[in-house]
Design an enzyme around this catalytic site. Structure first.
Site, PDB file in Angstrom:
ATOM      1  N   HIS A 167     -44.998  36.419  44.334  1.00 14.94           N
ATOM      2  CA  HIS A 167     -43.962  37.455  44.464  1.00 14.94           C
ATOM      3  C   HIS A 167     -44.515  38.805  43.980  1.00 14.94           C
ATOM      4  O   HIS A 167     -44.038  39.380  42.995  1.00 14.94           O
ATOM      5  CB  HIS A 167     -42.710  37.075  43.651  1.00 14.94           C
ATOM      6  N   ARG A 209     -37.246  36.708  50.782  1.00 14.44           N
ATOM      7  CA  ARG A 209     -36.722  35.764  49.794  1.00 14.44           C
ATOM      8  C   ARG A 209     -37.024  34.331  50.242  1.00 14.44           C
ATOM      9  O   ARG A 209     -36.911  34.004  51.427  1.00 14.44           O
ATOM     10  CB  ARG A 209     -35.211  35.933  49.634  1.00 14.44           C
TER      11      ARG A 209
HETATM   12  P1  NDP Z   1     -32.702  47.192  53.592  1.00 14.13           P
HETATM   13  O1  NDP Z   1     -31.341  46.840  53.119  1.00 14.13           O
HETATM   14  O2  NDP Z   1     -33.124  48.612  53.573  1.00 14.13           O
HETATM   15  O3  NDP Z   1     -32.904  46.662  55.101  1.00 14.13           O
HETATM   16  C1  NDP Z   1     -32.454  45.422  55.525  1.00 14.13           C
HETATM   17  C2  NDP Z   1     -32.704  45.270  57.019  1.00 14.13           C
HETATM   18  O4  NDP Z   1     -32.336  43.932  57.393  1.00 14.13           O
HETATM   19  C3  NDP Z   1     -31.863  46.220  57.868  1.00 14.13           C
HETATM   20  O5  NDP Z   1     -32.596  46.658  58.987  1.00 14.13           O
HETATM   21  C4  NDP Z   1     -30.712  45.319  58.324  1.00 14.13           C
HETATM   22  O6  NDP Z   1     -30.116  45.682  59.560  1.00 14.13           O
HETATM   23  C5  NDP Z   1     -31.432  44.002  58.486  1.00 14.13           C
HETATM   24  N1  NDP Z   1     -30.483  42.877  58.429  1.00 14.13           N
HETATM   25  C6  NDP Z   1     -29.645  42.539  57.429  1.00 14.13           C
HETATM   26  N2  NDP Z   1     -28.906  41.466  57.759  1.00 14.13           N
HETATM   27  C7  NDP Z   1     -29.275  41.138  59.024  1.00 14.13           C
HETATM   28  C8  NDP Z   1     -28.868  40.142  59.926  1.00 14.13           C
HETATM   29  N3  NDP Z   1     -27.906  39.252  59.616  1.00 14.13           N
HETATM   30  N4  NDP Z   1     -29.452  40.106  61.146  1.00 14.13           N
HETATM   31  C9  NDP Z   1     -30.399  41.005  61.486  1.00 14.13           C
HETATM   32  N5  NDP Z   1     -30.845  41.986  60.664  1.00 14.13           N
HETATM   33  C10 NDP Z   1     -30.285  42.042  59.442  1.00 14.13           C
HETATM   34  O7  NDP Z   1     -33.702  46.299  52.728  1.00 14.13           O
HETATM   35  P2  NDP Z   1     -35.227  46.625  52.317  1.00 14.13           P
HETATM   36  O8  NDP Z   1     -35.997  46.904  53.534  1.00 14.13           O
HETATM   37  O9  NDP Z   1     -35.277  47.627  51.233  1.00 14.13           O
HETATM   38  O10 NDP Z   1     -35.650  45.222  51.653  1.00 14.13           O
HETATM   39  C11 NDP Z   1     -35.574  44.008  52.374  1.00 14.13           C
HETATM   40  C12 NDP Z   1     -35.726  42.830  51.418  1.00 14.13           C
HETATM   41  O11 NDP Z   1     -37.066  42.723  50.959  1.00 14.13           O
HETATM   42  C13 NDP Z   1     -34.917  42.922  50.115  1.00 14.13           C
HETATM   43  O12 NDP Z   1     -33.565  42.577  50.327  1.00 14.13           O
HETATM   44  C14 NDP Z   1     -35.645  41.944  49.218  1.00 14.13           C
HETATM   45  O13 NDP Z   1     -35.074  40.653  49.340  1.00 14.13           O
HETATM   46  C15 NDP Z   1     -37.067  41.914  49.789  1.00 14.13           C
HETATM   47  N6  NDP Z   1     -38.042  42.464  48.842  1.00 14.13           N
HETATM   48  C16 NDP Z   1     -39.108  41.691  48.451  1.00 14.13           C
HETATM   49  C17 NDP Z   1     -40.060  42.184  47.590  1.00 14.13           C
HETATM   50  C18 NDP Z   1     -41.246  41.368  47.213  1.00 14.13           C
HETATM   51  O14 NDP Z   1     -42.006  41.755  46.318  1.00 14.13           O
HETATM   52  N7  NDP Z   1     -41.514  40.256  47.861  1.00 14.13           N
HETATM   53  C19 NDP Z   1     -39.958  43.526  47.034  1.00 14.13           C
HETATM   54  C20 NDP Z   1     -38.835  44.277  47.518  1.00 14.13           C
HETATM   55  C21 NDP Z   1     -37.902  43.741  48.386  1.00 14.13           C
HETATM   56  P3  NDP Z   1     -29.398  47.095  59.735  1.00 14.13           P
HETATM   57  O15 NDP Z   1     -30.541  48.077  59.870  1.00 14.13           O
HETATM   58  O16 NDP Z   1     -28.620  46.959  60.969  1.00 14.13           O
HETATM   59  O17 NDP Z   1     -28.572  47.313  58.505  1.00 14.13           O
HETATM   60  C1  OXD Z   2     -37.134  43.316  45.010  1.00 14.77           C
HETATM   61  C2  OXD Z   2     -38.147  42.367  44.617  1.00 14.77           C
HETATM   62  O1  OXD Z   2     -36.117  42.925  45.598  1.00 14.77           O
HETATM   63  O2  OXD Z   2     -38.996  42.711  43.791  1.00 14.77           O
HETATM   64  O3  OXD Z   2     -37.306  44.505  44.740  1.00 14.77           O
HETATM   65  O4  OXD Z   2     -38.183  41.260  45.152  1.00 14.77           O
END
Ligand code: NDP
Ligand code: OXD
Length: 284
Positions: free
Chosen positions: A247, A199
């Site tokens: 994006h 993001r």
């Molecule tokens: P998940 O919720 O599966 O994973 C999030 C990860 O981040 C977990 O490992 C979590 O730790 C870690 N995390 C969260 N908060 C913290 C913190 N404060 N400190 C350290 N680690 C942290 O999310 P996804 O992998 O599915 O997606 C990640 C992000 O990618 C989405 O939230 C979205 O914003 C972005 N995205 C972007 C897209 C694009 O097209 N650019 C498309 C899809 C998603 P823990 O394992 O301990 O819970």
């Molecule tokens: C998502 C994205 O969060 O598209 O899936 O950014």
């Protein structure tokens, strides 16, 4: 879903049992107080976490749905394009220039992935396949084969200090907003490179530009921005060390997404547990 009534929302629409949404207005939520499930058509739920949601409703994110492999190919491409200096070759070839650059050492390009969730873990494993040293950082301790894992604020600086290519795959929460700031980015190894596919609000734009201009960072590949579409006057459009994409690193795939959501709604209606339920307190 034969038997289901499916309607596009409009103000004053009848009560629904489940909603399929992307960044809905608060008015929508306020008019649907009896929702059982709110299904986000993306992985990131930051657009929903800003709203006041009905207590009983489960918030459900897309769980991979074909996004993880897209994210892996996008990030591997960005890492390799930078490591192999393909951008430089492209520019030189465009000027009719046939020349070679000295090969760089893979061991000098440790890649650090922030966020080891559904997408981050897949990305870390994919990058490791190319024999880069890979590090990962998450909130709770994780184990990923071929990846040196770090967890929590206590190990964050150590994670950064050994990272040259930083990949952000964290959800946007109060804890991760502005996380790529001058303090943290300047802890990366010299010649650092930033890949933000999570993001825009996790990156402090001016801090990135200052570190690129000072030479501490070598470049950035940015797919997400504080304001999207990226405003025409934003310096990222023209900065020579920044590559931008609109994006698009992992798109929501219509067929996979519909199948996943329909399956989960049916499971919920049968009273079965489902994957991908968001912890609203945690924000992801
Ligand atoms: P998940 O919720 O599966 O994973 C999030 C990860 O981040 C977990 O490992 C979590 O730790 C870690 N995390 C969260 N908060 C913290 C913190 N404060 N400190 C350290 N680690 C942290 O999310 P996804 O992998 O599915 O997606 C990640 C992000 O990618 C989405 O939230 C979205 O914003 C972005 N995205 C972007 C897209 C694009 O097209 N650019 C498309 C899809 C998603 P823990 O394992 O301990 O819970
Ligand atoms: C998502 C994205 O969060 O598209 O899936 O950014």
């Amino acid at each position: 879903m034969p038997g289901a009534v499916v309607e596009a929302w409009r103000p004053g629409a009848p009560q629904a049992d489940h909603a399929v949404v992307w960044a809905p207005p608060q008015q929508f939520i306020d008019e649907q107080p009896a929702l059982k499930g709110i299904f986000n058509i993306g992985a990131g739920v930051d657009g929903l976490m800003k709203l006041k949601l009905p207590r009983q409703a489960l918030v459900v994110r897309i769980d991979d749905g074909g996004m993880a492999v897209q994210m892996a190919e996008f990030v591997c491409h960005a890492v390799i394009r930078h490591f192999r200096e393909l951008d430089v070759y492209e520019a030189e070839i465009g000027q009719g220039q046939w020349s070679h650059r000295k090969p760089q050492r893979r061991s000098e390009f440790p890649v650090g992935v922030m966020g080891l969730g559904v997408l981050g873990e897949r990305v870390a494993r994919a990058v490791a396949q190319f024999e880069f040293p890979v590090r990962g950082w998450s909130r709770s301790p994780r184990q990923v084969p071929g990846v040196q894992c770090f967890a929590g604020p206590a190990q964050f600086d150590e994670f950064l200090a050994g990272t040259r290519v930083l990949v952000c795959l964290l959800p946007l929460t109060a804890e991760t907003r502005d996380i790529m700031n001058a303090r943290n980015l300047s802890r990366l190894l010299p010649g650092g490179y930033v890949i933000n596919v999570a993001r825009g609000a996790q990156l402090v734009d001016d801090d990135l530009i200052a570190l690129l201009d000072s030479g501490h960072l070598a470049g950035a590949a940015l797919d997400v921005f504080r304001t999207e579409p990226l405003p025409a006057e934003h310096p990222f459009w023209r900065h020579p060390k920044i590559t931008i994409t609109p994006h698009t690193s992992a798109r929501t795939l219509r067929d996979e997404t519909i199948a996943q959501i329909a399956g989960k709604i049916q499971a919920l209606e049968r009273g079965e547990p489902i994957a991908g339920v968001v912890d609203v307190e945690r924000g992801y």
